[in-house]
Design an enzyme around this catalytic site. Sequence first.
Site, PDB file in Angstrom:
ATOM      1  N   CYS A 257       0.475  -1.537  -0.071  1.00 18.82           N
ATOM      2  CA  CYS A 257      -0.063  -0.154  -0.555  1.00 18.82           C
ATOM      3  C   CYS A 257       0.886   1.511  -0.031  1.00 18.82           C
ATOM      4  O   CYS A 257       1.940   1.446   0.626  1.00 18.82           O
ATOM      5  CB  CYS A 257      -0.991   0.224   1.293  1.00 18.82           C
ATOM      6  SG  CYS A 257      -2.107   1.362   0.932  1.00 18.82           S
TER       7      CYS A 257
ATOM      8  N   CYS B  82      -4.444  -1.421  -2.411  1.00 21.32           N
ATOM      9  CA  CYS B  82      -4.806   0.553  -1.889  1.00 21.32           C
ATOM     10  C   CYS B  82      -4.918   0.355  -3.996  1.00 21.32           C
ATOM     11  O   CYS B  82      -3.570   0.387  -4.904  1.00 21.32           O
ATOM     12  CB  CYS B  82      -3.994   1.435  -1.104  1.00 21.32           C
ATOM     13  SG  CYS B  82      -2.685   1.966  -2.362  1.00 21.32           S
TER      14      CYS B  82
ATOM     15  N   CYS C 243       5.707  -1.311 -10.164  1.00 23.62           N
ATOM     16  CA  CYS C 243       6.350  -2.231  -9.376  1.00 23.62           C
ATOM     17  C   CYS C 243       8.043  -2.266 -10.045  1.00 23.62           C
ATOM     18  O   CYS C 243       8.659  -2.421 -10.586  1.00 23.62           O
ATOM     19  CB  CYS C 243       5.791  -3.001  -8.754  1.00 23.62           C
ATOM     20  SG  CYS C 243       3.943  -3.603  -8.351  1.00 23.62           S
TER      21      CYS C 243
END
Length: 167
Positions: A9, A88, A96
């Site tokens: 998150c 989230c 990423c």
Amino acid sequence: MTVHVLILCTHNSARSVLGEGMLNHWAKQLGKDVRAFSAGSAPSGRVNPLALDVLQAAGIDTAGCRSKSWDEFTSTDAPPLSIVITVCDSAAAEQCPVFFGGTGQPVKVHWGYPDPSDAEGGEPGKRRAFELTRQAIGYRMLQLLQLPLATMGRTELQQALAAISRS
């Protein structure tokens, strides 16, 4: 072989910490060789006290809970990640990093939850939102632990995790 799961998150202060706590708790209770971690792309540096409160009230160990960067999981000596779960929407939309330490990139899935920190109703409303979020995350973590993780191929695992996201 331990299955390592990273729960992301953006600020790593509430939802991802709840996920880490719930997955580690259920894995221990069920005797599963699964280890959860949490991190954020822009960690706040502190865990929301209500996240810790609802975990502790449910009998879940919070020792060692801290807000940390996902950079801790990109080095070659980091745990080899099998699964990355974003909890989230802003973290799900971010690119990423490359996670090293395993045999390849981990399977990624998004299990979104509203931010309980934004709940209305003052302290009681926020506390209720945190508890409901803990329960919802815990339910999905139980579903994850029911999967035959040690024998699943990457595609099968991706499909199973996506199915959990729809439940």
